[in-house]
Design a protein around this motif. Structure first.
Motif, PDB file in Angstrom:
ATOM      1  N   UNK A  50     -13.991  -9.560  -6.669  1.00 57.81           N
ATOM      2  CA  UNK A  50     -13.847  -9.000  -5.323  1.00 57.81           C
ATOM      3  C   UNK A  50     -13.008  -7.728  -5.338  1.00 57.81           C
ATOM      4  N   UNK A  51     -11.845  -7.820  -6.021  1.00 61.77           N
ATOM      5  CA  UNK A  51     -10.940  -6.681  -6.041  1.00 61.77           C
ATOM      6  C   UNK A  51     -11.622  -5.448  -6.604  1.00 61.77           C
ATOM      7  N   UNK A  52     -12.413  -5.650  -7.648  1.00 62.83           N
ATOM      8  CA  UNK A  52     -12.978  -4.481  -8.322  1.00 62.83           C
ATOM      9  C   UNK A  52     -14.152  -3.896  -7.545  1.00 62.83           C
ATOM     10  N   UNK A  53     -14.880  -4.773  -6.852  1.00 63.66           N
ATOM     11  CA  UNK A  53     -15.922  -4.265  -5.954  1.00 63.66           C
ATOM     12  C   UNK A  53     -15.267  -3.433  -4.847  1.00 63.66           C
ATOM     13  N   UNK A  54     -14.151  -3.954  -4.308  1.00 60.11           N
ATOM     14  CA  UNK A  54     -13.438  -3.207  -3.263  1.00 60.11           C
ATOM     15  C   UNK A  54     -12.947  -1.865  -3.803  1.00 60.11           C
ATOM     16  N   UNK A  55     -12.444  -1.875  -5.022  1.00 60.08           N
ATOM     17  CA  UNK A  55     -11.951  -0.623  -5.621  1.00 60.08           C
ATOM     18  C   UNK A  55     -13.071   0.411  -5.700  1.00 60.08           C
ATOM     19  N   UNK A  56     -14.234  -0.050  -6.184  1.00 62.58           N
ATOM     20  CA  UNK A  56     -15.355   0.890  -6.327  1.00 62.58           C
ATOM     21  C   UNK A  56     -15.784   1.412  -4.962  1.00 62.58           C
ATOM     22  N   UNK A  57     -15.873   0.488  -3.986  1.00 61.78           N
ATOM     23  CA  UNK A  57     -16.285   0.907  -2.647  1.00 61.78           C
ATOM     24  C   UNK A  57     -15.310   1.914  -2.046  1.00 61.78           C
ATOM     25  N   UNK A  66       3.597  -7.105  -4.388  1.00 62.10           N
ATOM     26  CA  UNK A  66       3.459  -6.398  -5.666  1.00 62.10           C
ATOM     27  C   UNK A  66       2.970  -4.967  -5.421  1.00 62.10           C
ATOM     28  N   UNK A  67       2.018  -4.848  -4.496  1.00 60.46           N
ATOM     29  CA  UNK A  67       1.440  -3.523  -4.224  1.00 60.46           C
ATOM     30  C   UNK A  67       2.504  -2.534  -3.744  1.00 60.46           C
ATOM     31  N   UNK A  68       3.519  -3.042  -3.036  1.00 58.34           N
ATOM     32  CA  UNK A  68       4.565  -2.148  -2.533  1.00 58.34           C
ATOM     33  C   UNK A  68       5.262  -1.410  -3.670  1.00 58.34           C
ATOM     34  N   UNK A  69       5.549  -2.123  -4.757  1.00 58.22           N
ATOM     35  CA  UNK A  69       6.197  -1.485  -5.898  1.00 58.22           C
ATOM     36  C   UNK A  69       5.318  -0.411  -6.525  1.00 58.22           C
ATOM     37  N   UNK A  70       4.027  -0.715  -6.649  1.00 64.62           N
ATOM     38  CA  UNK A  70       3.098   0.291  -7.189  1.00 64.62           C
ATOM     39  C   UNK A  70       3.137   1.554  -6.349  1.00 64.62           C
ATOM     40  N   UNK A  71       3.040   1.325  -5.038  1.00 60.58           N
ATOM     41  CA  UNK A  71       2.885   2.455  -4.141  1.00 60.58           C
ATOM     42  C   UNK A  71       4.170   3.265  -4.042  1.00 60.58           C
ATOM     43  N   UNK A  72       5.327   2.589  -4.100  1.00 60.04           N
ATOM     44  CA  UNK A  72       6.604   3.315  -4.026  1.00 60.04           C
ATOM     45  C   UNK A  72       6.815   4.164  -5.274  1.00 60.04           C
ATOM     46  N   UNK A  73       6.539   3.569  -6.443  1.00 54.91           N
ATOM     47  CA  UNK A  73       6.718   4.324  -7.681  1.00 54.91           C
ATOM     48  C   UNK A  73       5.712   5.466  -7.750  1.00 54.91           C
ATOM     49  N   UNK A  92      -3.004  -7.733   2.218  1.00 52.25           N
ATOM     50  CA  UNK A  92      -3.531  -8.799   3.079  1.00 52.25           C
ATOM     51  C   UNK A  92      -5.060  -8.794   3.086  1.00 52.25           C
ATOM     52  N   UNK A  93      -5.658  -7.609   3.186  1.00 49.01           N
ATOM     53  CA  UNK A  93      -7.126  -7.545   3.200  1.00 49.01           C
ATOM     54  C   UNK A  93      -7.686  -8.135   1.914  1.00 49.01           C
ATOM     55  N   UNK A  94      -7.079  -7.750   0.793  1.00 46.20           N
ATOM     56  CA  UNK A  94      -7.583  -8.218  -0.489  1.00 46.20           C
ATOM     57  C   UNK A  94      -7.437  -9.733  -0.628  1.00 46.20           C
ATOM     58  N   UNK A 132      -3.606  -9.995 -14.151  1.00 44.34           N
ATOM     59  CA  UNK A 132      -4.616  -9.966 -13.093  1.00 44.34           C
ATOM     60  C   UNK A 132      -4.019  -9.605 -11.724  1.00 44.34           C
ATOM     61  N   UNK A 133      -2.948 -10.309 -11.284  1.00 41.71           N
ATOM     62  CA  UNK A 133      -2.362  -9.910  -9.995  1.00 41.71           C
ATOM     63  C   UNK A 133      -1.883  -8.463  -9.996  1.00 41.71           C
ATOM     64  N   UNK A 134      -1.428  -7.982 -11.166  1.00 43.74           N
ATOM     65  CA  UNK A 134      -1.002  -6.583 -11.253  1.00 43.74           C
ATOM     66  C   UNK A 134      -2.152  -5.650 -10.945  1.00 43.74           C
ATOM     67  N   UNK A 135      -3.295  -5.913 -11.567  1.00 42.79           N
ATOM     68  CA  UNK A 135      -4.470  -5.072 -11.319  1.00 42.79           C
ATOM     69  C   UNK A 135      -4.914  -5.164  -9.860  1.00 42.79           C
ATOM     70  N   UNK A 136      -4.899  -6.401  -9.359  1.00 42.97           N
ATOM     71  CA  UNK A 136      -5.363  -6.573  -7.976  1.00 42.97           C
ATOM     72  C   UNK A 136      -4.420  -5.894  -6.985  1.00 42.97           C
ATOM     73  N   UNK A 137      -3.120  -5.998  -7.254  1.00 40.89           N
ATOM     74  CA  UNK A 137      -2.176  -5.348  -6.349  1.00 40.89           C
ATOM     75  C   UNK A 137      -2.348  -3.835  -6.414  1.00 40.89           C
ATOM     76  N   UNK A 138      -2.695  -3.350  -7.605  1.00 41.28           N
ATOM     77  CA  UNK A 138      -2.978  -1.921  -7.726  1.00 41.28           C
ATOM     78  C   UNK A 138      -4.164  -1.540  -6.834  1.00 41.28           C
ATOM     79  N   UNK A 139      -5.205  -2.385  -6.871  1.00 39.73           N
ATOM     80  CA  UNK A 139      -6.363  -2.150  -6.001  1.00 39.73           C
ATOM     81  C   UNK A 139      -5.922  -2.178  -4.529  1.00 39.73           C
ATOM     82  N   UNK A 140      -5.055  -3.138  -4.202  1.00 41.02           N
ATOM     83  CA  UNK A 140      -4.569  -3.243  -2.820  1.00 41.02           C
ATOM     84  C   UNK A 140      -3.864  -1.954  -2.410  1.00 41.02           C
ATOM     85  N   UNK A 141      -3.061  -1.403  -3.327  1.00 40.64           N
ATOM     86  CA  UNK A 141      -2.332  -0.163  -3.022  1.00 40.64           C
ATOM     87  C   UNK A 141      -3.304   0.989  -2.800  1.00 40.64           C
ATOM     88  N   UNK A 142      -4.351   1.066  -3.644  1.00 40.65           N
ATOM     89  CA  UNK A 142      -5.353   2.130  -3.497  1.00 40.65           C
ATOM     90  C   UNK A 142      -6.130   1.930  -2.198  1.00 40.65           C
TER      91      UNK A 142
END
Ligand SMILES: Nc1ncnc2c1ncn2[C@@H]1O[C@H](COP(=O)(O)OP(=O)(O)O)[C@@H](O)[C@H]1O
Ligand SMILES: [Mg+2]
Lengths: 292, 234
Positions: free
Chosen positions: A267-274, A21-28, A246-248, A221-231
């Motif tokens: 977890x995802x949102x803590x990672x995003x903030x960090x 999912x993150x790949x699509x975010x990052x490509x767009x 993978x890390x997420x 939820x997976x959309x938001x998390x994949x966004x975090x993964x892309x960031x």
């Protein structure tokens, strides 16, 4: 120790979904500088396309997967053409609000059509469980990881080795100069949406296979998390999205196994903030300075 | 080959070009000189269709460019070397050159053009696999010119190729431009470096705040009192 390895294996399966999912975010993002908030809903639409193909029309799993990917690609092209392209010159905030609008539209259309309650996903592949010592691996996990990795290799091949991939990288770097080369940037942008959407659809079908449950809000939820993964990996950077996914996935599974499953979504949102505090450009991101 | 008729370009309220006329004949080097903000870049962007023409026409042979979308201009045989080089920094040198030949389907021709570019700029061959963003300014300018040559264009639009380069490099670039012209390419050259522009070009147009102030053979314009004061430092 076995338990840790077990959880990491589970994390890799989940992570490969996030990565797709993150790949699509990052490509767009790379090509339009748009956070496509409707991307999680494309993933949901992909899962439903798979649901219809496998359940209603009784396609085999590989054909159903391809059908969902193709259908989502068309959907991605349509959304870009009619929702985003007219706003190409508008302020970026208009584009962002439109993306949120498209997201609500897709969710509510699906609620209207199939209802809001979750449905079981047609299981075409009978579950098999393998034991390696005390570690449990299912054939579905293996399929998820193999399909994801194959798609990622295919994507890397397209982007790095083909002419159209070169054009994609050029357009994402500098649209005006890409036009000077004779590149039809509208076509390249369409193709980017098509590829990103088909990867999300593949993730949707794989999730159906893995968790056996789909509903119109499953993409939020997976959309938001994949966004975090892309960031996390560095938005706009393709290998970064894979790494971030993978890390997420692994972090989330480890936290829910060893700390508490109630905080897994945090977890995802803590990672995003960090990551925003420590390294806003992401793990693989770097700032390129202009040369004179 | 190229004729620009009564061209106006406005950016909102800013009148960047206010009715300019000029032409470029085959095999010529035509220079367009003018101070910062005179409208030189806008003129080249209008030809490449990267800005909207408010009024006026641009003919390349008998084709009116006004009706073309920007990505179709290159196919006619017009290549643009933009201001500030604008190489694709995230791509390798070779990939940049290949993108210059994006519309060319003939593999053999691409190979020939690539060899031609490498013969003009041997340094690009050495740096083939390097990311374009890691090149020096002069090398990036060579790459931008090389990329334009890869398209097999008949007309090259060059926007301040000397900008920000050391004098020796400027000489080198202009030597190559002259050679390209001798190989039969037509050049429309935009410059603030009037000295270099006069020395290489056949004809000159002087642009001032969106209007053409004067035009003529380079030797003649270079002797003009007003031009000497404004552009050649007396
Ligand atoms: N994108 C733009 N938006 C608004 N004004 C612009 C834009 N580009 C150029 N201009 C204005 O148009 C005029 C001509 O600019 P330009 O063609 O870049 O000049 P030159 O290349 O001769 O320095 C200038 O007054 C400049 O400020
Ligand atoms: Mg300029």
């Amino acid at each position: 120790m076995e338990n840790v390895i077990q959880q990491i294996l589970n994390g890799i399966s989940l992570g490969s979904i996030y990565a797709l999912i993150a790949l699509g975010y990052t490509m767009v993002y790379g090509i339009l500088r748009l956070i496509n908030f409707a991307h999680g809903d494309i993933y949901m639409m992909g899962a439903f396309l798979g649901y219809f193909a496998l359940g209603l029309w009784n396609f085999s799993f590989p054909i159903g997967l391809l059908f969902a990917m193709g259908g989502a690609a068309v959907l991605g092209i349509i959304i870009e053409r009619f929702a985003y392209r007219p706003l190409r010159l508008a302020p970026r905030i208009s584009l962002l609000i439109t993306a949120i609008g498209v997201s609500f539209l897709l969710e509510n259309l699906m609620v209207l059509w199939v209802g809001a309650s979750p449905r079981p996903f047609p299981q075409k592949i009978p579950l098999q469980i393998y034991f390696i010592g005390d570690i449990v691996v299912t054939n579905r996990q293996i399929i998820i990881v193999l399909v994801s990795i194959t798609l990622m290799f295919l994507l890397q091949f397209i982007v790095l080795k083909t002419k159209v991939g070169k054009a994609m990288r050029a357009v994402s770097f500098d649209k005006e100069t890409a036009l000077m080369m004779g590149i039809d940037i509208d076509k390249v942008i369409s193709l980017t949406f098509a590829i990103g959407s088909s990867l999300a659809a593949a993730a949707g079908v794989l999730v159906g296979l893995y968790f056996n449950k789909i509903d119109p809000y499953m993409g939020v939820m997976p959309g938001l998390k994949a966004f975090v993964a892309a960031v996390l990996g560095g938005i706009g950077i393709i290998p970064g999205a894979m790494l971030g996914g993978f890390i997420l996935g692994i972090a989330e599974v480890l936290v829910s196994a060893f700390i508490s499953s109630t905080v897994r979504d945090a977890v995802a949102f803590v990672i995003l903030i960090l990551i925003l505090l420590i390294r806003p450009s992401g793990i693989l991101g770097k700032y390129m300075r202009e040369k004179v | 080959m190229l004729s620009v008729n009564n061209l106006h370009v406005y950016y909102g309220g800013i009148k960047a070009l206010q009715g300019i006329n000029f032409e470029v004949k085959e095999k010529e080097i035509v220079a367009l000189i003018g101070a910062n903000g005179a409208g030189k870049t806008t003129t080249l962007k209008a030809i490449s269709r990267l800005v909207t023409l408010t009024t006026g026409d641009i003919f390349f042979y008998e084709i009116n460019l006004k009706k073309l979308p920007p990505h179709k201009v290159s196919a006619l045989g017009i290549a643009h070397v933009p201001e500030g080089r604008r190489v694709f920094a995230n791509l390798t040198v070779l990939e940049n050159l290949e993108l210059g030949a994006y519309l060319c389907k003939d593999k053999k021709k691409i190979k020939t053009n690539l060899e031609f570019v490498f013969s003009l700029f041997p340094r690009l061959r050495e740096r083939c696999k390097q990311l374009a963003g890691t090149l020096s300014g002069g090398e990036q300018q060579m790459l931008a010119i090389g990329r334009a040559l890869m398209s097999d264009a008949r007309l090259l639009l060059l926007d301040e190729p000397s900008m920000g380069l050391a004098p020796l490099l400027v000489q080198e670039i202009f030597r190559v431009l002259r050679k390209i012209n001798e190989e039969g390419k037509t050049l429309l050259l935009v410059e603030q470096n009037a000295n270099m522009a006069f020395s290489i070009s056949h004809r000159v147009y002087v642009l001032e705040t969106g209007k053409i102030l004067m035009s003529g053979p380079s030797q003649e314009i270079a002797r003009n009192e007003q031009v000497r004061k404004a552009y050649l430092g007396g």
